[in-house]
Design a protein around this motif. Structure first.
Motif, mmCIF file in Angstrom:
data_model
loop_
_atom_site.group_PDB
_atom_site.id
_atom_site.type_symbol
_atom_site.label_atom_id
_atom_site.label_comp_id
_atom_site.label_asym_id
_atom_site.label_seq_id
_atom_site.Cartn_x
_atom_site.Cartn_y
_atom_site.Cartn_z
ATOM 1 N N ASN A 284 -42.154 -17.478 -1.609
ATOM 2 C CA ASN A 284 -42.716 -17.685 -0.278
ATOM 3 C C ASN A 284 -44.101 -18.323 -0.359
ATOM 4 O O ASN A 284 -44.427 -19.248 0.415
ATOM 5 N N ASN A 285 -44.935 -17.829 -1.289
ATOM 6 C CA ASN A 285 -46.263 -18.427 -1.463
ATOM 7 C C ASN A 285 -46.161 -19.877 -1.908
ATOM 8 O O ASN A 285 -46.939 -20.738 -1.464
ATOM 9 N N LEU A 286 -45.207 -20.156 -2.783
ATOM 10 C CA LEU A 286 -45.011 -21.535 -3.224
ATOM 11 C C LEU A 286 -44.604 -22.433 -2.059
ATOM 12 O O LEU A 286 -45.077 -23.576 -1.943
ATOM 13 N N ASN A 287 -43.744 -21.911 -1.185
ATOM 14 C CA ASN A 287 -43.339 -22.696 -0.007
ATOM 15 C C ASN A 287 -44.522 -22.977 0.909
ATOM 16 O O ASN A 287 -44.638 -24.078 1.477
ATOM 17 N N MET A 288 -45.422 -21.991 1.050
ATOM 18 C CA MET A 288 -46.603 -22.202 1.878
ATOM 19 C C MET A 288 -47.504 -23.292 1.293
ATOM 20 O O MET A 288 -48.005 -24.164 2.020
ATOM 21 N N TYR A 289 -47.696 -23.254 -0.027
ATOM 22 C CA TYR A 289 -48.514 -24.289 -0.660
ATOM 23 C C TYR A 289 -47.868 -25.662 -0.540
ATOM 24 O O TYR A 289 -48.558 -26.675 -0.304
ATOM 25 N N MET A 290 -46.557 -25.714 -0.699
ATOM 26 C CA MET A 290 -45.863 -26.990 -0.551
ATOM 27 C C MET A 290 -45.979 -27.517 0.879
ATOM 28 O O MET A 290 -46.096 -28.725 1.109
ATOM 29 N N LYS A 291 -45.952 -26.601 1.853
ATOM 30 C CA LYS A 291 -46.111 -27.017 3.248
ATOM 31 C C LYS A 291 -47.486 -27.626 3.480
ATOM 32 O O LYS A 291 -47.630 -28.661 4.145
ATOM 33 N N ARG A 292 -48.511 -26.996 2.913
ATOM 34 C CA ARG A 292 -49.866 -27.534 3.064
ATOM 35 C C ARG A 292 -50.007 -28.886 2.381
ATOM 36 O O ARG A 292 -50.662 -29.799 2.907
ATOM 37 N N LEU A 293 -49.414 -29.016 1.191
ATOM 38 C CA LEU A 293 -49.470 -30.298 0.497
ATOM 39 C C LEU A 293 -48.743 -31.387 1.281
ATOM 40 O O LEU A 293 -49.182 -32.547 1.321
ATOM 41 N N SER A 294 -47.635 -31.011 1.906
ATOM 42 C CA SER A 294 -46.896 -31.999 2.717
ATOM 43 C C SER A 294 -47.739 -32.455 3.909
ATOM 44 O O SER A 294 -47.782 -33.651 4.234
ATOM 45 N N ILE A 295 -48.432 -31.491 4.559
ATOM 46 C CA ILE A 295 -49.307 -31.863 5.680
ATOM 47 C C ILE A 295 -50.434 -32.766 5.199
ATOM 48 O O ILE A 295 -50.789 -33.760 5.857
ATOM 49 N N LEU A 296 -50.992 -32.432 4.030
ATOM 50 C CA LEU A 296 -52.063 -33.265 3.475
ATOM 51 C C LEU A 296 -51.564 -34.677 3.173
ATOM 52 O O LEU A 296 -52.272 -35.671 3.418
ATOM 53 N N ASN A 297 -50.353 -34.774 2.643
ATOM 54 C CA ASN A 297 -49.792 -36.097 2.360
ATOM 55 C C ASN A 297 -49.601 -36.912 3.640
ATOM 56 O O ASN A 297 -49.872 -38.124 3.669
ATOM 57 N N LEU A 298 -49.139 -36.233 4.699
ATOM 58 C CA LEU A 298 -48.973 -36.942 5.973
ATOM 59 C C LEU A 298 -50.311 -37.421 6.530
ATOM 60 O O LEU A 298 -50.412 -38.531 7.082
#
Length: 348
Positions: free
Chosen positions: A248-262
């Motif tokens: 779950n924590n990994l998914n949260m970090y991936m979500k933040r990275l995806s937002i940063l990429n956008l």
């Protein structure tokens, strides 16, 4: 190292080999066996080399076997090795009954045998070899139960630490404890089969007192098996739960990275567009154009961060809500409603 023990006034006394009384029964204690000890066991006591190799095999299972002129029993004992991984292990102990000698052979030192030699166990007699074996098995079960409780306490402490922050070292410690529980469960089940064979075999004669000891040992052994299975199942469930938390924590970090990429895609697109043969805006401002654009971008980033922080404080994520606090507030609201209804009833 081989040591010789005989009893005087019910207590074990260490005696040199040349001073042994041939009329008394003797306990030959061979621990941390060396090559010279193996030769002594083969030449003086005529123990089959194949049996010695089986006893010195760390993976040998419990069994009862009839030798040429002796009776061999192999049981699994719990040991604690602070420098090994895992720290809680099991080892085979060979017990040979031959004439007036009972010979114990182990490739390492263990607490069960130390308890006998230091006099911690009362009422032990070398006059009844089957009873002596039952006492060893009984002491082994008690050590299994004590080590299982220690494993459970260590597991609980590690879980409390992981509830604050999850570290790789703590996960490895839980895996080590789980491995110890697997070893304990396997060894206890092997000892259980040995106890059942003791009850059915005709190789060794058990009197009424020996059968009573055998019944007690079987009860303790079953209890240790149930405890080991329970602690292992709990530990597996905890590992699965923490695995879900990590994912779950990994998914949260991936979500933040995806937002940063956008977010980074927008300036990258603009830079790529104006990198072609397109006239740049704000050219007439010259040197100050870059500072003006950078300042506007910085202001936009700060404003966005402030807005997100305010939204997070106003609408906190469900993962950060304390369940105990929520339940407490619910109870307060229910109690307040009850008080209002009581006051309304009293006023009427």
């Amino acid at each position: 190292m081989i040591t010789y023990w005989q009893q005087e006034d019910g207590k074990f006394k260490r005696i040199k080999e040349e001073e042994l009384d041939s009329q008394k029964r003797t306990w030959v204690d061979a621990r941390i066996v060396t090559r010279d000890d193996v030769e002594i066991l083969q030449n003086e006591y005529k123990i089959d080399p194949e049996h010695i190799l089986d006893i010195l095999d760390p993976d040998e299972q419990s069994r009862l076997e009839d030798g040429d002129d002796y009776l061999l029993t192999i049981i699994r004992l719990p040991i604690f090795e602070p420098l090994s991984d895992p720290q809680y292990l099991t080892c085979p102990l060979g017990i040979v009954i031959k004439d007036n000698f009972i010979i114990t052979i182990c490739w390492t030192d263990c607490e069960v045998l130390r308890d006998f030699t230091t006099g911690r166990i009362k009422g032990v007699s070398l006059q009844d070899f089957p009873a002596f074996i039952m006492r060893i098995l009984s002491r082994a079960d008690l050590n299994y139960l004590r080590y299982l409780k220690e494993i459970n306490r260590r597991s609980t402490a590690i879980q409390n630490e992981m509830s604050l922050s999850i570290d790789n070292n703590e996960i490895l410690q839980l895996l080590s404890l789980e491995k110890s529980l697997v070893y304990f469960t396997t060894s206890l089940k092997a000892n259980q089969l040995l106890l059942e064979k003791y009850r059915k075999t005709k190789l060794i004669k058990l009197d009424y007192d020996d059968i009573d000891w055998l019944d007690d040992v079987e009860i303790d052994n079953r209890q240790a098996i149930e405890m080991a299975d329970t602690y292992r199942n709990v530990l597996v469930g905890v590992m699965d739960a923490f695995d879900s938390v990590i994912n779950n924590n990994l998914n949260m970090y991936m979500k933040r990275l995806s937002i940063l990429n956008l977010v980074l895609m927008v300036p990258t697109f603009i830079t790529s567009f104006f990198g072609m043969n397109v006239e740049l805006p704000f050219v007439k401002y010259g040197f100050w154009a870059g500072w003006i654009i950078s300042g506007l971008c910085l202001i936009a980033v700060i404003a966005t961060q402030i807005v997100l922080t305010m939204l997070e404080k106003r609408y906190p994520r469900s993962s950060k809500i304390n369940p105990k606090l929520v339940n407490f507030k619910r109870k307060e609201r229910k109690n307040a409603k009850r008080m209002k209804s009581i006051e309304a009833a009293l006023s009427d």
